[in-house]
Enzyme design. Structure first.
Site, short mmCIF file in Angstrom:
data_model
loop_
_atom_site.label_atom_id
_atom_site.label_comp_id
_atom_site.label_asym_id
_atom_site.label_seq_id
_atom_site.Cartn_x
_atom_site.Cartn_y
_atom_site.Cartn_z
N ARG A 245 64.82 12.21 53.80
CA ARG A 245 64.54 12.50 52.39
C ARG A 245 63.10 12.99 52.16
O ARG A 245 62.30 12.38 51.47
CB ARG A 245 64.85 11.28 51.53
CG ARG A 245 66.30 10.85 51.71
CD ARG A 245 66.72 9.75 50.81
NE ARG A 245 66.88 10.20 49.43
CZ ARG A 245 67.22 9.37 48.44
NH1 ARG A 245 67.41 8.09 48.70
NH2 ARG A 245 67.36 9.81 47.21
N PRO A 246 62.75 14.11 52.78
CA PRO A 246 61.40 14.66 52.58
C PRO A 246 61.22 15.15 51.14
O PRO A 246 62.20 15.27 50.39
CB PRO A 246 61.37 15.84 53.55
CG PRO A 246 62.80 16.23 53.71
CD PRO A 246 63.60 14.96 53.58
N LYS B 134 71.09 5.37 35.71
CA LYS B 134 69.86 5.06 36.49
C LYS B 134 69.11 6.35 36.79
O LYS B 134 67.90 6.44 36.58
CB LYS B 134 70.23 4.37 37.80
CG LYS B 134 69.12 4.34 38.85
CD LYS B 134 69.48 3.60 40.11
CE LYS B 134 70.18 4.44 41.13
NZ LYS B 134 69.30 5.32 41.95
N ASN B 135 69.85 7.37 37.25
CA ASN B 135 69.19 8.58 37.76
C ASN B 135 68.70 9.53 36.69
O ASN B 135 67.98 10.48 37.00
CB ASN B 135 70.10 9.29 38.76
CG ASN B 135 70.23 8.47 40.05
OD1 ASN B 135 69.49 7.52 40.26
ND2 ASN B 135 71.20 8.83 40.87
N ARG C 142 69.72 -2.64 42.38
CA ARG C 142 68.93 -1.44 42.09
C ARG C 142 69.68 -0.52 41.15
O ARG C 142 69.08 0.21 40.36
CB ARG C 142 68.63 -0.68 43.39
CG ARG C 142 67.65 -1.38 44.32
CD ARG C 142 67.21 -0.45 45.41
NE ARG C 142 67.01 0.85 44.83
CZ ARG C 142 67.42 1.99 45.40
NH1 ARG C 142 68.04 1.97 46.55
NH2 ARG C 142 67.22 3.15 44.81
N ARG D 289 61.48 5.04 46.16
CA ARG D 289 61.09 6.40 46.47
C ARG D 289 61.19 7.33 45.27
O ARG D 289 60.57 8.36 45.19
CB ARG D 289 61.89 6.92 47.64
CG ARG D 289 63.39 6.93 47.44
CD ARG D 289 64.08 7.44 48.65
NE ARG D 289 63.34 8.53 49.25
CZ ARG D 289 63.27 9.74 48.74
NH1 ARG D 289 63.87 10.00 47.63
NH2 ARG D 289 62.57 10.69 49.32
N CYS E 262 64.77 6.57 53.76
CA CYS E 262 65.52 5.35 53.44
C CYS E 262 66.73 5.35 54.37
O CYS E 262 66.89 6.23 55.20
CB CYS E 262 65.91 5.34 51.97
SG CYS E 262 67.26 6.45 51.62
N ASP F 141 59.23 18.02 50.72
CA ASP F 141 58.54 19.31 50.97
C ASP F 141 58.83 20.34 49.88
O ASP F 141 57.93 21.12 49.50
CB ASP F 141 58.94 19.84 52.35
CG ASP F 141 60.45 20.01 52.48
OD1 ASP F 141 61.19 19.05 52.14
OD2 ASP F 141 60.90 21.09 52.89
N ILE G 41 75.20 16.33 51.95
CA ILE G 41 73.90 16.17 51.28
C ILE G 41 72.92 15.35 52.13
O ILE G 41 71.77 15.75 52.31
CB ILE G 41 74.07 15.50 49.89
CG1 ILE G 41 75.10 16.25 49.05
CG2 ILE G 41 72.73 15.36 49.19
CD1 ILE G 41 74.67 17.64 48.60
N ASP H 53 76.96 10.44 45.77
CA ASP H 53 76.83 9.03 45.37
C ASP H 53 78.18 8.37 45.12
O ASP H 53 78.24 7.17 44.85
CB ASP H 53 75.97 8.90 44.11
CG ASP H 53 74.53 9.29 44.39
OD1 ASP H 53 73.77 9.49 43.43
OD2 ASP H 53 74.17 9.44 45.57
#
Ligand code: EPZ
Length: 416
Positions: A121-122, A22-23, A396, A92, A116, A124, A326, A304
């Site tokens: 989870r910015p 997925k990622n 998801r 996101r 989330c 920046d 994390i 994860d």
């Protein structure tokens, strides 16, 4: 209510194939919008998130064709540089459209992703990296509006490791008519496959797979065909299922070299693991040993996989300490596991797991993708029936999860 009901206590046995990552698929699909032509990606998993990304690309004017796990995207006629809010708010990871849109059109408008369940989870660092390359960034009405007139060479050091931040910055740098260096980059396999794809498209990148990359861009990205990675987190999730149920499992079409950190932990917990090419065979021990875990950027132990191994450690002999470095709120599965008879306490960024003899089935609430997987694993081992509610989270990130577990002998059904 969207539920999975599990009658626990059955050791899993058998062989299943691992789906595409997925990622890695999400940024590969997003990258196609930077190509004035066709991009073909093989081994794309059929998930809610990949479906969302394809919907976004279609809405922006791309021609998307899918046959089984092969997706081809012709972005020749994409002129839209604004990602539609309605889709972006649901996922996101759409933020990885910023780099590709800036790479091709020198402008992009994508809504700021909300936080989330697992954290704020910015983005920046994504935006700072873009600014270092000369991008002007404004936040208007909840949207990031980015424009690049005159790009700058130089270098940018990420304050902390960010996977999609590294990917976004890499994609833009690969389109600039000069060199740009990125420091303190993420080294996840997902970053590596994106870098190799950008090289196939015409960029020159030194330091792929290391924290420092020097990128020499190209004026236009060539059409490519790329095979997506297998999903290392899906791999770890099914291995954890074999561990927690005392079973024996063979996983095919995976990539063992991307799984070293959690394979090592599972061996310390007593598992016997055999690796052959793209296959991993794991036999669970009679008694699970406790271990301490600390999540870290790749090649460290992946965040994860934290929830999934916590479920297994609930049944290990002795105490385990799990430290999450994390994300700031990634222990929401703890109260649900305790409802099933686990004995876990939280102090700051660490969870203290005291192994118990057994877990008992109960109705439990899923809160995020990996917490949902953790509760399914706990249900597979628990005595009696577990009802996991709000399992839409699972769709998801896990392709055909119920069918795969049924094929391994689990007593599991999707309800509602
Ligand atoms: C990717 O998210 C994955 N998602 C996540 O997987 C994974 O947990 C995460 O990397 C870490 O490995 C995708 O690839 C689609 P980060 P990403 O930027 O890139 C902070 C799953 O379950 N940060 O590496 O969004 C951030 O808040 C999902 O499949 C900033 O402060 O994660 C976090 O604490 C969950 N500023 C840390 O860095 C920024 O600009 C790591 O985030 C960016 C990140």
């Amino acid at each position: 209510m969207d539920e999975i009901h599990i009658h626990g206590g059955h050791a899993l046995e058998g062989t299943i194939s691992i789906s595409g990552s997925k990622n890695a698929a999400l940024p590969l699909l997003a990258l196609s919008v930077a190509v004035p032509g066709k991009t073909t990606i093989e081994n794309v998993p059929n998930l809610k998130d990949t479906g969302h990304m394809l919907d976004i690309l279609t809405t922006m004017g791309a021609q998307v064709d899918r046959s089984e796990d092969v997706v081809s995207i012709d972005a020749s006629n994409v002129t839209e540089t604004k990602a539609p809010y309605d889709y972006v708010r649901k996922m996101r990871a759409s933020v990885v459209l910023l780099g590709p849109l800036l790479a091709r059109y020198r402008k992009a408008q994508v809504s700021l992703p909300g936080g989330c369940a697992i954290g704020v989870r910015p983005i920046d660092l994504h935006l700072k990296a873009f600014e270092a390359m000369g991008v002007k960034v404004e936040i208007v009405g909840g949207d990031v509006i980015a424009t690049l007139e005159q790009s700058k060479s130089g270098e940018f050091m990420f304050d902390r490791v960010t996977v999609t931040g590294t990917i976004n910055a890499m994609i833009l740098a690969a389109s600039l008519p000069h060199e740009f260096s990125l420091e303190n980059c993420a080294m996840e396999p997902e970053v590596e496959i994106l870098a190799r794809t950008l090289v196939q498209m015409g960029a020159k990148i030194e330091g792929i797979g290391s924290p420092s990359m020097s990128i020499q861009g190209c004026s236009s990205f060539a059409s490519v065909q790329v095979r997506n990675l297998p999903d290392r987190i899906e791999t770890g999730t099914y291995l954890a299922a074999a561990m927690i149920t005392g079973g024996k499992l063979a996983l095919e079409k995976t990539q063992p070299e991307h799984c070293k950190s959690f394979l090592a932990k599972m061996e310390q917990m007593g598992a016997s693991i055999a690796i052959q090419g793209d296959q991993i065979v794991l036999e669970a021990p009679k008694t699970l040993q406790s271990v301490d875990l600390r999540t870290d950027p790749y090649p460290g132990f992946p965040t994860d996989m934290q929830a999934q191994l916590m479920a297994v450690l609930c049944l290990a002999q002795g105490k385990s300490v799990i430290t999450e470095t994390i994300f700031e709120n990634r222990f929401m599965h703890v109260p649900e596991l305790n409802r099933m008879g686990a004995s876990i306490s939280i102090k700051g960024a660490s969870a203290y797991v005291e192994g118990v003899k057994e877990l008992k089935g109960a109705p439990v609430m899923a809160t995020d993708l990996r917490a949902s997987a953790c509760l399914v694993l706990a249900g597979l081992a628990a005595k009696g029936v577990t009802k996991v509610l709000r399992v839409y989270h699972l769709d998801r990130g896990y392709e055909n999860l119920t069918q795969k577990f049924l094929a391994l002998g689990a007593k599991i059904e999707r309800v509602g």
